[in-house]
Each structure stands twice: as structure tokens, then as C-alpha cells.
Design a protein around this motif. Structure first.
Motif, PDB file in Angstrom:
ATOM      1  N   LYS A   1      -6.702 -18.660 -14.127  1.00  0.00           N
ATOM      2  CA  LYS A   1      -6.597 -18.245 -12.631  1.00  0.00           C
ATOM      3  C   LYS A   1      -7.312 -16.899 -12.154  1.00  0.00           C
ATOM      4  O   LYS A   1      -6.922 -15.953 -13.009  1.00  0.00           O
ATOM      5  CB  LYS A   1      -5.112 -17.908 -12.400  1.00  0.00           C
ATOM      6  CG  LYS A   1      -4.134 -19.194 -12.640  1.00  0.00           C
ATOM      7  CD  LYS A   1      -2.732 -18.912 -13.018  1.00  0.00           C
ATOM      8  CE  LYS A   1      -1.879 -19.874 -13.499  1.00  0.00           C
ATOM      9  NZ  LYS A   1      -0.578 -19.361 -14.095  1.00  0.00           N
ATOM     10  N   ASP A   2      -8.435 -17.104 -11.532  1.00  0.00           N
ATOM     11  CA  ASP A   2      -9.049 -16.038 -10.931  1.00  0.00           C
ATOM     12  C   ASP A   2      -9.752 -14.993 -12.063  1.00  0.00           C
ATOM     13  O   ASP A   2      -9.202 -13.751 -12.054  1.00  0.00           O
ATOM     14  CB  ASP A   2      -8.322 -15.338  -9.755  1.00  0.00           C
ATOM     15  CG  ASP A   2      -9.022 -14.331  -8.860  1.00  0.00           C
ATOM     16  OD1 ASP A   2     -10.486 -14.532  -8.866  1.00  0.00           O
ATOM     17  OD2 ASP A   2      -8.695 -13.502  -8.194  1.00  0.00           O
ATOM     18  N   ILE A   3     -10.388 -15.460 -13.006  1.00  0.00           N
ATOM     19  CA  ILE A   3     -10.837 -14.718 -14.105  1.00  0.00           C
ATOM     20  C   ILE A   3     -12.145 -13.858 -13.722  1.00  0.00           C
ATOM     21  O   ILE A   3     -13.140 -14.469 -13.104  1.00  0.00           O
ATOM     22  CB  ILE A   3     -11.164 -15.649 -15.347  1.00  0.00           C
ATOM     23  CG1 ILE A   3      -9.909 -16.381 -15.779  1.00  0.00           C
ATOM     24  CG2 ILE A   3     -11.779 -14.513 -16.380  1.00  0.00           C
ATOM     25  CD1 ILE A   3      -8.807 -15.512 -16.122  1.00  0.00           C
ATOM     26  N   ASN A   4     -12.169 -12.665 -13.745  1.00  0.00           N
ATOM     27  CA  ASN A   4     -13.404 -11.812 -13.440  1.00  0.00           C
ATOM     28  C   ASN A   4     -13.389 -10.765 -14.589  1.00  0.00           C
ATOM     29  O   ASN A   4     -12.807 -10.119 -14.939  1.00  0.00           O
ATOM     30  CB  ASN A   4     -13.071 -11.115 -12.016  1.00  0.00           C
ATOM     31  CG  ASN A   4     -13.110 -11.909 -11.045  1.00  0.00           C
ATOM     32  OD1 ASN A   4     -14.016 -12.287 -10.341  1.00  0.00           O
ATOM     33  ND2 ASN A   4     -12.205 -12.307 -10.334  1.00  0.00           N
ATOM     34  N   VAL A   5     -14.723 -11.010 -15.328  1.00  0.00           N
ATOM     35  CA  VAL A   5     -14.726 -10.072 -16.414  1.00  0.00           C
ATOM     36  C   VAL A   5     -16.592 -10.021 -16.432  1.00  0.00           C
ATOM     37  O   VAL A   5     -16.940 -11.183 -16.539  1.00  0.00           O
ATOM     38  CB  VAL A   5     -14.156 -10.523 -17.786  1.00  0.00           C
ATOM     39  CG1 VAL A   5     -14.790 -12.001 -18.035  1.00  0.00           C
ATOM     40  CG2 VAL A   5     -14.420  -9.506 -18.683  1.00  0.00           C
ATOM     41  N   ALA A   6     -17.067  -8.957 -16.930  1.00  0.00           N
ATOM     42  CA  ALA A   6     -18.553  -8.762 -17.068  1.00  0.00           C
ATOM     43  C   ALA A   6     -18.651  -7.926 -18.337  1.00  0.00           C
ATOM     44  O   ALA A   6     -17.929  -6.947 -18.586  1.00  0.00           O
ATOM     45  CB  ALA A   6     -19.214  -8.027 -16.050  1.00  0.00           C
ATOM     46  N   ILE A   7     -19.783  -8.403 -19.068  1.00  0.00           N
ATOM     47  CA  ILE A   7     -20.297  -7.257 -20.295  1.00  0.00           C
ATOM     48  C   ILE A   7     -21.465  -6.903 -20.307  1.00  0.00           C
ATOM     49  O   ILE A   7     -22.548  -7.856 -20.026  1.00  0.00           O
ATOM     50  CB  ILE A   7     -19.542  -7.938 -21.568  1.00  0.00           C
ATOM     51  CG1 ILE A   7     -20.218  -9.276 -21.985  1.00  0.00           C
ATOM     52  CG2 ILE A   7     -18.098  -7.986 -21.867  1.00  0.00           C
ATOM     53  CD1 ILE A   7     -20.198  -9.795 -23.391  1.00  0.00           C
ATOM     54  N   ASP A   8     -21.933  -5.920 -20.896  1.00  0.00           N
ATOM     55  CA  ASP A   8     -23.265  -5.212 -20.884  1.00  0.00           C
ATOM     56  C   ASP A   8     -23.945  -5.912 -22.203  1.00  0.00           C
ATOM     57  O   ASP A   8     -23.050  -6.472 -23.303  1.00  0.00           O
ATOM     58  CB  ASP A   8     -23.383  -3.868 -21.004  1.00  0.00           C
ATOM     59  CG  ASP A   8     -22.860  -3.281 -19.633  1.00  0.00           C
ATOM     60  OD1 ASP A   8     -23.359  -3.863 -18.453  1.00  0.00           O
ATOM     61  OD2 ASP A   8     -22.131  -2.367 -19.491  1.00  0.00           O
ATOM     62  N   PRO A   9     -25.092  -6.088 -22.384  1.00  0.00           N
ATOM     63  CA  PRO A   9     -25.862  -6.270 -23.660  1.00  0.00           C
ATOM     64  C   PRO A   9     -25.207  -5.636 -24.936  1.00  0.00           C
ATOM     65  O   PRO A   9     -25.102  -4.326 -24.775  1.00  0.00           O
ATOM     66  CB  PRO A   9     -27.121  -6.105 -23.248  1.00  0.00           C
ATOM     67  CG  PRO A   9     -27.459  -6.350 -21.888  1.00  0.00           C
ATOM     68  CD  PRO A   9     -26.105  -5.818 -21.369  1.00  0.00           C
ATOM     69  N   GLY A  10     -25.039  -6.167 -25.980  1.00  0.00           N
ATOM     70  CA  GLY A  10     -24.413  -5.232 -27.170  1.00  0.00           C
ATOM     71  C   GLY A  10     -23.039  -5.161 -27.071  1.00  0.00           C
ATOM     72  O   GLY A  10     -22.447  -4.547 -28.145  1.00  0.00           O
ATOM     73  N   ASP A  11     -22.326  -5.399 -26.064  1.00  0.00           N
ATOM     74  CA  ASP A  11     -20.957  -5.597 -26.070  1.00  0.00           C
ATOM     75  C   ASP A  11     -20.068  -6.590 -27.021  1.00  0.00           C
ATOM     76  O   ASP A  11     -20.867  -7.497 -27.453  1.00  0.00           O
ATOM     77  CB  ASP A  11     -20.235  -5.634 -24.601  1.00  0.00           C
ATOM     78  CG  ASP A  11     -20.274  -4.311 -24.002  1.00  0.00           C
ATOM     79  OD1 ASP A  11     -20.283  -3.423 -24.637  1.00  0.00           O
ATOM     80  OD2 ASP A  11     -19.999  -4.569 -22.863  1.00  0.00           O
ATOM     81  N   PHE A  12     -19.119  -6.164 -27.530  1.00  0.00           N
ATOM     82  CA  PHE A  12     -18.308  -7.117 -28.552  1.00  0.00           C
ATOM     83  C   PHE A  12     -16.800  -7.347 -27.412  1.00  0.00           C
ATOM     84  O   PHE A  12     -16.115  -6.352 -27.588  1.00  0.00           O
ATOM     85  CB  PHE A  12     -17.894  -6.294 -29.622  1.00  0.00           C
ATOM     86  CG  PHE A  12     -17.456  -7.367 -30.879  1.00  0.00           C
ATOM     87  CD1 PHE A  12     -16.337  -8.063 -30.461  1.00  0.00           C
ATOM     88  CD2 PHE A  12     -17.998  -7.479 -32.003  1.00  0.00           C
ATOM     89  CE1 PHE A  12     -15.725  -8.951 -31.516  1.00  0.00           C
ATOM     90  CE2 PHE A  12     -17.503  -8.394 -32.757  1.00  0.00           C
ATOM     91  CZ  PHE A  12     -16.518  -9.309 -32.522  1.00  0.00           C
ATOM     92  N   LEU A  13     -16.930  -8.354 -26.973  1.00  0.00           N
ATOM     93  CA  LEU A  13     -15.746  -8.486 -25.868  1.00  0.00           C
ATOM     94  C   LEU A  13     -14.756  -9.375 -26.796  1.00  0.00           C
ATOM     95  O   LEU A  13     -15.154 -10.432 -27.462  1.00  0.00           O
ATOM     96  CB  LEU A  13     -15.989  -9.285 -24.689  1.00  0.00           C
ATOM     97  CG  LEU A  13     -14.978  -9.824 -23.749  1.00  0.00           C
ATOM     98  CD1 LEU A  13     -14.420  -8.607 -22.877  1.00  0.00           C
ATOM     99  CD2 LEU A  13     -15.570 -10.873 -22.751  1.00  0.00           C
ATOM    100  N   VAL A  14     -13.294  -9.098 -26.730  1.00  0.00           N
ATOM    101  CA  VAL A  14     -12.468  -9.875 -27.565  1.00  0.00           C
ATOM    102  C   VAL A  14     -11.411 -10.212 -26.386  1.00  0.00           C
ATOM    103  O   VAL A  14     -10.856  -9.455 -25.778  1.00  0.00           O
ATOM    104  CB  VAL A  14     -11.733  -8.871 -28.640  1.00  0.00           C
ATOM    105  CG1 VAL A  14     -10.389  -9.717 -29.078  1.00  0.00           C
ATOM    106  CG2 VAL A  14     -12.618  -8.668 -29.661  1.00  0.00           C
TER     107      VAL A  14
END
Length: 366
Positions: free
Chosen positions: A21-34
Motif C-alpha cells: 500500500k503506497d510504497i515510497n522509497v529511494a536509495i542512492d548508488p552504493g546503498d545497502f537497503l534492508v
């Protein structure tokens, strides 16, 4: 520089059942998103949407500035490591790793060069002529990672890659994945239900529940300033103590009154707290309740005499359990503590680290 991954207003439904439901997320190059949360929270579904294995029902998603909303998985420039490893049992380790390159028509010299590089990175050179059936779980996991690494993709996706390993090996592999990320500077998205794994690996964490993002932040932000009661309770081991209390404004701050059985309430004065409602949930980590003589708490520590119910030695720490606000509360004391079951102990509460939550909405108040 555009985000390497940018998800905007993403929805995913199966028929009438809304999963994301309404997912908003952004990551930069080199990020480790969990992506972390309990079973059924939607984290693996979100990973599959990023991979293109699941079509999304609404919203858009881009990888390295390119809209991938309706692009097939093979054209997304991603590499995925599955929980089950998904190795070909009849092929050697070397052929498992190079198979994708062979299918894509990469020349033999480049295949050999990339194979040698990832085998050295993952320390699997002695295994290259073996087949998956001759490998341990940890070795299979390295091979699955090697197959992803030779791709040199824009984005690595990991779907609970360590959940089939025993506890000791899981810790070792966690360290290896972290070191690999630091060496390569690669962009990674990693799904787990293990909040310790999330805290140790991530540069950014997304906590999910029921298909909804509860909080996005660094491990320190998630741990120290949880956005609501769910995040406070889910992240941390032992979990944050969540203690019902009443407040009373006073000239020198706010009095926090916490009931206890058979005795007057514990009263702590928080000089920083302002405009709290009468009823609150006080969130305090076990390590922020220490022996009064300890130097572990900060300048905002306040002491109170508390009756100890249970003492649990745990090597470098000793956990003491007491009752406050009708709840079992855990204090993380030094191993040399004098705390005894059934005896009073003077404890210091670090009010500089305390979180306050609304009992009605569950949201953070400070």
C-alpha cells in the motif's frame, strides 16, 4: 545523480486483496537497503516487484533513472540471490557461476576472468570443480552470490539468503556480505525477518507491517528514535521496554509516574519533555537502565529503587527483570552487578534516551 532505485506510490493487489500500500522509497548508488518485518508483511512481494517477477498494480519504479514499471526481469540489469540458492545440480560450481554469461554470449576469456575474480573475492577457488551436492550450505550460498556478482548489475537483490543456515554460519556469512558490500560499493536490496541482520548490514532500513512502510531510516535512527510502538517493539534484542505511565507538568520539567506493585510509583523528572499528554507509553532500551553506580548512563540519568524479580547472567551482561507499569521490564546490567532476585536495587534510567508514545495512536511523541 539520480537514485539507483526509486519507487513511487507503489501498490500491489491480488484480486481484491491489497498486499502493498503506497510504497515510497529511494536509495542512492552504493546503498545497502534492508526490507525487514514479520512474516506476511509484504517485504518479499516488494522485492519481487523490484525484480519484475511480480507486476505492480499501481505506481511506478525506476532503476538508475530508467522507468522499469513494465520492463521484463531480464532487461532490468539486476541480479538476484534466492533463499533456496537455485543452483543447477548437474553443473560444476564454475559452470553454475558462468552459465548466465554463456547464455548472454559473453566471450570465454571474459567469463574466465570474471570467474577468477569472484572466486577469489568469495574464497571459493578450491570448490570450482565440485557440484552443488558436494557443498555445505554456506558454500552453496557463496556460489549463488558468485553467480550474481559476475553480472556486475545495477542492483543486487537478496531474498532471505541466510535463513537456511545455522546460527553460527549465519553470523559468518553476514560478515562476509557486509565486507563484500564495502569492497564493491554495490547497490543492494536485502529482505530479512531478522532485525539483527537488518541492523548490522543496512545503510538504510525499511520496516514494514501489513504491506505498509512503518519507518525508513538509518539503523541508528530506527533503533534510537522508533516512529511508533511497532518499530520500537520489533527492532532490538531484547526489545525496547514499553511502560505505561502518567505525566504531570512541573516547573522543572515533566514528572513521569510509573506504577509498581505494592509500593509508591517510580517518579522520574524529565527536564526536556514538554507538552506530553497525561497518559503515555515510555519506551526505554534495556541498556539505558543500569546499576546506579554504573558509568554507562549519561548526564540525564535518574535513579530509583526497584524490586528485582529475576536475574539472568549472560556472560558480559546480566539481565534483570522487574515489574513497572504492570509490565515486565528488562534492565541490561554489568556482569558484576550486585542485583539479587527478590531484593531492591538502585537503578539509573537514562532519560536522555527515552522515547514517548501515544497509547491511542502508537505514534512517537518526542
Amino acid at each position: 545523480m539520480p537514485p539507483i532505485l526509486d519507487i513511487q506510490n507503489l501498490y500491489k493487489s491480488y484480486g481484491a486483496t491489497e498486499i502493498l500500500k503506497d510504497i515510497n522509497v529511494a536509495i542512492d548508488p552504493g546503498d545497502f537497503l534492508v526490507l525487514v518485518g514479520p512474516s506476511g508483511c509484504g517485504k518479499s512481494t516488494l522485492l519481487n516487484c523490484i525484480a519484475g517477477l511480480e507486476p505492480i498494480s499501481g505506481g511506478r519504479m525506476s532503476i538508475d533513472g530508467r522507468d522499469m514499471t513494465h520492463v521484463s526481469p531480464k532487461d532490468r540489469d539486476i541480479a538476484m540471490v534466492f533463499q533456496s540458492y537455485a543452483l543447477y545440480p548437474t553443473m560444476t560450481v564454475a559452470k553454475n557461476i558462468t552459465f548466465g554469461m554463456k547464455v548472454r554470449g559473453v566471450d570465454a576469456a571474459t567469463q574466465a576472468e570474471k570467474l577468477a575474480y569472484v572466486a577469489q573475492q568469495l574464497q571459493i577457488e578450491p570448490l570450482l570443480n565440485r557440484k552443488p551436492g558436494q557443498l555445505s550450505g554456506g558454500q552453496r550460498q557463496r556460489v549463488a552470490m558468485g553467480r550474481a556478482l559476475v553480472r556486475d548489475p545495477k542492483l543486487f537483490l537478496f531474498d532471505e539468503p541466510l535463513s537456511n543456515l545455522d546460527a553460527k554460519l549465519r553470523v559468518e556469512m553476514r560478515t562476509e556480505i557486509k565486507a563484500l558490500h564495502q569492497r564493491l560499493g554495490a547497490s543492494m536490496v536485502y529482505v530479512t525477518h531478522d532485525q539483527i541482520e537488518a541492523m548490522t548490514l543496512a545503510t538504510k532500513i525499511v520496516v514494514m507491517k501489513g504491506g505498509v512502510i512503518q519507518q525508513i531510516g538509518t539503523p541508528a535512527q530506527i533503533y534510537n528514535t522508533p516512529a511508533n510502538l511497532f518499530v520500537a517493539d520489533f527492532m532490538g534484542s531484547p526489545a525496547m521496554n514499553l511502560i505505561p505511565a502518567t505525566t504531570r507538568a512541573n516547573g522543572n520539567g515533566t514528572h513521569i509516574e510509573i506504577a509498581r506493585p505494592g509500593a509508591d510509583p517510580v517518579v522520574l523528572v524529565d527536564a526536556q519533555a514538554r507538552d506530553l499528554p497525561r497518559d503515555v507509553i515510555v519506551g526505554v532500551r534495556p541498556e539505558d537502565i543500569a546499576d546506579a553506580a554504573s558509568t554507562r548512563t549519561g548526564a540525564d540519568a535518574q535513579e530509583a529503587e526497584c524490586l528485582i524479580d529475576i536475574v539472568e547472567p549472560a556472560g558480559a551482561d546480566t539481565y534483570a527483570v522487574l515489574q513497572l507499569g504492570g509490565k515486565h521490564v528488562t534492565a541490561r546490567l554489568h556482569s558484576e552487578t550486585t542485583a539479587k532476585p527478590g531484593a531492591p536495587q538502585r537503578l539509573a534510567f537514562d532519560l536522555g534516551k527515552v522515547s514517548y508514545f501515544s497509547p491511542d495512536t502508537g505514534l512517537r511523541l518526542n
